[in-house]
Scaffold this active site. Structure first.
Site, PDB file in Angstrom:
ATOM      1  N   GLU A 184       0.837  -1.210   0.000  1.00  0.00           N
ATOM      2  CA  GLU A 184       0.000   0.000   0.000  1.00  0.00           C
ATOM      3  C   GLU A 184       0.867   1.253   0.000  1.00  0.00           C
ATOM      4  O   GLU A 184       0.853   2.060   0.936  1.00  0.00           O
ATOM      5  CB  GLU A 184      -0.969  -0.032   1.181  1.00  0.00           C
ATOM      6  CG  GLU A 184      -1.937  -1.210   1.068  1.00  0.00           C
ATOM      7  CD  GLU A 184      -3.032  -1.240   2.120  1.00  0.00           C
ATOM      8  OE1 GLU A 184      -2.814  -0.720   3.214  1.00  0.00           O
ATOM      9  OE2 GLU A 184      -4.111  -1.792   1.842  1.00  0.00           O
TER      10      GLU A 184
ATOM     11  N   GLU B 182      -5.220  -8.499  -1.368  1.00  0.00           N
ATOM     12  CA  GLU B 182      -5.916  -8.362  -0.076  1.00  0.00           C
ATOM     13  C   GLU B 182      -7.380  -8.081  -0.346  1.00  0.00           C
ATOM     14  O   GLU B 182      -7.707  -7.206  -1.159  1.00  0.00           O
ATOM     15  CB  GLU B 182      -5.362  -7.198   0.752  1.00  0.00           C
ATOM     16  CG  GLU B 182      -4.027  -7.436   1.388  1.00  0.00           C
ATOM     17  CD  GLU B 182      -3.627  -6.317   2.347  1.00  0.00           C
ATOM     18  OE1 GLU B 182      -4.511  -5.729   2.986  1.00  0.00           O
ATOM     19  OE2 GLU B 182      -2.412  -6.057   2.435  1.00  0.00           O
TER      20      GLU B 182
HETATM   21  C1  BG6 Z   1      -4.411  -3.319   4.659  1.00  0.00           C
HETATM   22  C2  BG6 Z   1      -3.058  -3.687   5.206  1.00  0.00           C
HETATM   23  O1  BG6 Z   1      -4.470  -1.959   4.579  1.00  0.00           O
HETATM   24  O2  BG6 Z   1      -5.538  -3.618   5.415  1.00  0.00           O
HETATM   25  C3  BG6 Z   1      -3.077  -4.873   6.165  1.00  0.00           C
HETATM   26  O3  BG6 Z   1      -2.150  -3.945   4.167  1.00  0.00           O
HETATM   27  C4  BG6 Z   1      -4.268  -4.738   7.082  1.00  0.00           C
HETATM   28  O4  BG6 Z   1      -1.847  -4.922   6.832  1.00  0.00           O
HETATM   29  C5  BG6 Z   1      -5.544  -4.753   6.260  1.00  0.00           C
HETATM   30  O5  BG6 Z   1      -4.317  -5.697   8.090  1.00  0.00           O
HETATM   31  C6  BG6 Z   1      -6.821  -4.719   7.061  1.00  0.00           C
HETATM   32  O6  BG6 Z   1      -6.796  -3.640   7.952  1.00  0.00           O
HETATM   33  P1  BG6 Z   1      -7.083  -3.858   9.499  1.00  0.00           P
HETATM   34  O7  BG6 Z   1      -6.813  -2.556  10.119  1.00  0.00           O
HETATM   35  O8  BG6 Z   1      -8.501  -4.293   9.589  1.00  0.00           O
HETATM   36  O9  BG6 Z   1      -6.158  -4.939   9.936  1.00  0.00           O
END
Ligand code: BG6
Length: 485
Positions: free
Chosen positions: A188, A382
């Site tokens: 990101e 993701e």
């Molecule tokens: C992404 C990141 O922005 O979102 C991850 O790359 C992160 O590291 C994921 O865990 C989800 O966000 P969160 O805050 O719910 O863990």
């Protein structure tokens, strides 16, 4: 014939800083993630964004030797469960697993000239096991885990010298783990503006007064140069390997068709694309440079920088996608949190308990937009839904909400592929429950596998298969054709 191509990389994703734990084991140094405090009960209505730090708070946390308020220090102890967890992923049929390498496990302060052999041994073992299980690694070089020493001495990526420190780390990764074919430079990469400490080790009070934004953009430029140099190095050491960029896809819709709302939204989306534009096209967009100049921000380039960016663009574009949001010129339009952003509420969309708006169609829109803009293969690295799960007495976990989330997203993903998008793979976020990046909560769970730990680290660390585990297994076995009823 299935809609998704043969060899589609189905799998999951985790990051070292949220999974490994073992923060002070086998020579690992402190990283910025080890400073992240537990932030329970995040108030969705009064969301203030990602954690902020001061030099004082960082030093205080660094002195604290317990993991009580720093859940990322313990993660899910993947470090000691690596074989078991990889076997569970293999049982689901994973073709790929996205992981990251903790920089401070190989170079505890970031400044050493030779790496920590115990760190190398851990990752070698992990990749060997993945190879045995037929799981293709996709490796992020920098996922929110810069050595803390570099943050406290030079303010992280602000100091251009960090490019050399990072390349020393890359050189070791490419040489020692030379069976890995897919690499991502910065997780990101756009997030540096939203959380400069987590992403780039930048402590705001160490920036010259009123210069914070300018300093962050300069640090970002250093990351772009580092990414281009890392791509060059990768091709020299593992000639067939591929480097990808990684963008937070923050798809934004205008709340109304009022031209002012549309213009504002267009600018938001262009701002989001800017980062991938540099890494794909190998040049800064003129509109961005112009906008920066108007704010008095002029980047300083060294003579070879622009030629390097042009010569070493990325091979593919990867991104995270969790939610979409709306934008409006109306200052009173109700807002809701998303992935470290505060967007305008879209009346057509439901949201998770953390306020993130669930929008499967937005995934298709993102795929079409990204592919048409960049004409490079894409990878979704993701996607997923953070939720509170309940472990039943018999060890089962019923998570129909998660299955519904994924099913709707896979339908849209398949439509995009059917319409011509070239998609290499899909790795769901937090395939096994891990500590949340934003809130450091364990109770915000994304996984197909439940890990028995609570927010304060109590629990057996035992792994349990959720209902979604069995469902995802069928999805993978049918290459996305069997999505259930
Ligand atoms: C992404 C990141 O922005 O979102 C991850 O790359 C992160 O590291 C994921 O865990 C989800 O966000 P969160 O805050 O719910 O863990």
């Amino acid at each position: 014939m299935t809609v998704l191509p043969e060899g589609f990389l189905w799998g999951g994703a985790i990051a070292a800083n949220q999974a490994e734990g073992a923060w002070n084991v086998d020579g690992k140094g402190l990283s910025v993630a080890d400073i992240a405090m537990y932030r329970p009960d995040l108030d969705v209505k009064n969301y203030k964004g990602h954690m902020t730090v001061t030099t004082e708070s960082v030093l205080k946390a660094a002195k604290d030797t317990s993991d009580k308020w720093y859940p990322k220090r313990r993660g899910i102890d993947f470090y000691h469960h690596v074989d078991e967890d990889l076997e569970l992923f293999a049982e689901m049929g994973f073709k790929a697993l996205r992981v990251s390498i903790a920089w401070s496990r190989l170079f505890p302060t970031g400044k050493e000239l030779t790496p920590n052999q115990k760190g190398i041994a851990f990752y070698k073992r992990m990749f060997h096991k993945m190879n045995e299980l037929g799981i293709e690694p996709i490796v992020t070089l920098s996922h929110y885990e810069m050595p803390l020493h570099l943050s406290l001495n030079g303010n992280g990526w602000v100091d251009r010298v960090v490019i050399d420190d990072f390349l020393r780390f890359c050189q070791v990764c490419f040489t020692e783990f030379n069976t890995v074919q897919y690499w991502l430079s910065f997780n990101e990469v756009d997030s540096i503006l939203r959380h400069p400490f987590t992403t780039a080790g930048i402590i705001p009070d160490q920036c010259p007064e009123n210069q914070e934004e300018a300093v962050i953009y300069q640090a970002l430029h250093h990351q772009f140069v580092a990414s281009a140099k890392a791509t060059k190095l990768l091709k020299e050491i593992i000639p067939n390997a591929k480097m990808g960029c990684m963008l937070t896809k923050l798809t934004t819709y205008p709340l109304t068709c009022k031209p002012e709302d549309v213009e504002l939204t267009l600018k938001k989306n262009l701002q989001n694309y800017f980062y991938a534009d540099v890494q794909v096209f190998g040049e800064y967009p003129r509109l961005t440079l112009n906008a920066l100049e108007k704010k008095g921000i002029v980047l300083s380039f060294e003579p070879d920088d622009l030629a390097l960016l042009k010569a070493y663009p990325v091979d593919f574009v990867s991104f995270s996608y969790y939610m979409s949001m709306a934008e409006s010129t109306d200052p009173n339009a109700p807002r809701t949190p998303g992935n470290t952003v505060l967007g305008v509420k879209n009346p057509y969309l439901p949201a998770t308990d953390w306020g993130w708006q669930i929008d499967p169609k937005g995934l298709k829109i993102s795929l079409l937009e990204l592919y048409d803009r960049y004409r490079k293969p894409l990878m979704i690295v993701e996607n997923g839904m953070g939720a509170k799960d309940v472990l039943e007495e018999d060890g089962s976990i019923h998570d129909p909400y998660r299955v519904a989330y994924f099913k709707a997203h896979f339908e849209q993903m398949k439509e995009a592929v059917d319409e011509g998008v070239e998609l290499l793979g899909y790795t769901s976020w937090g395939a096994i429950d891990i500590v949340s990046a934003g809130t450091s909560q364990m109770s915000k769970r994304y996984g197909f596998i439940y890990v028995d730990i609570d927010d304060e680290g109590n629990g057996t660390y035992k792994r349990y298969k959720k209902d979604s585990f069995y469902w995802y297994k069928k999805v993978i076995a049918s290459n996305g054709e069997d999505l259930g009823d």
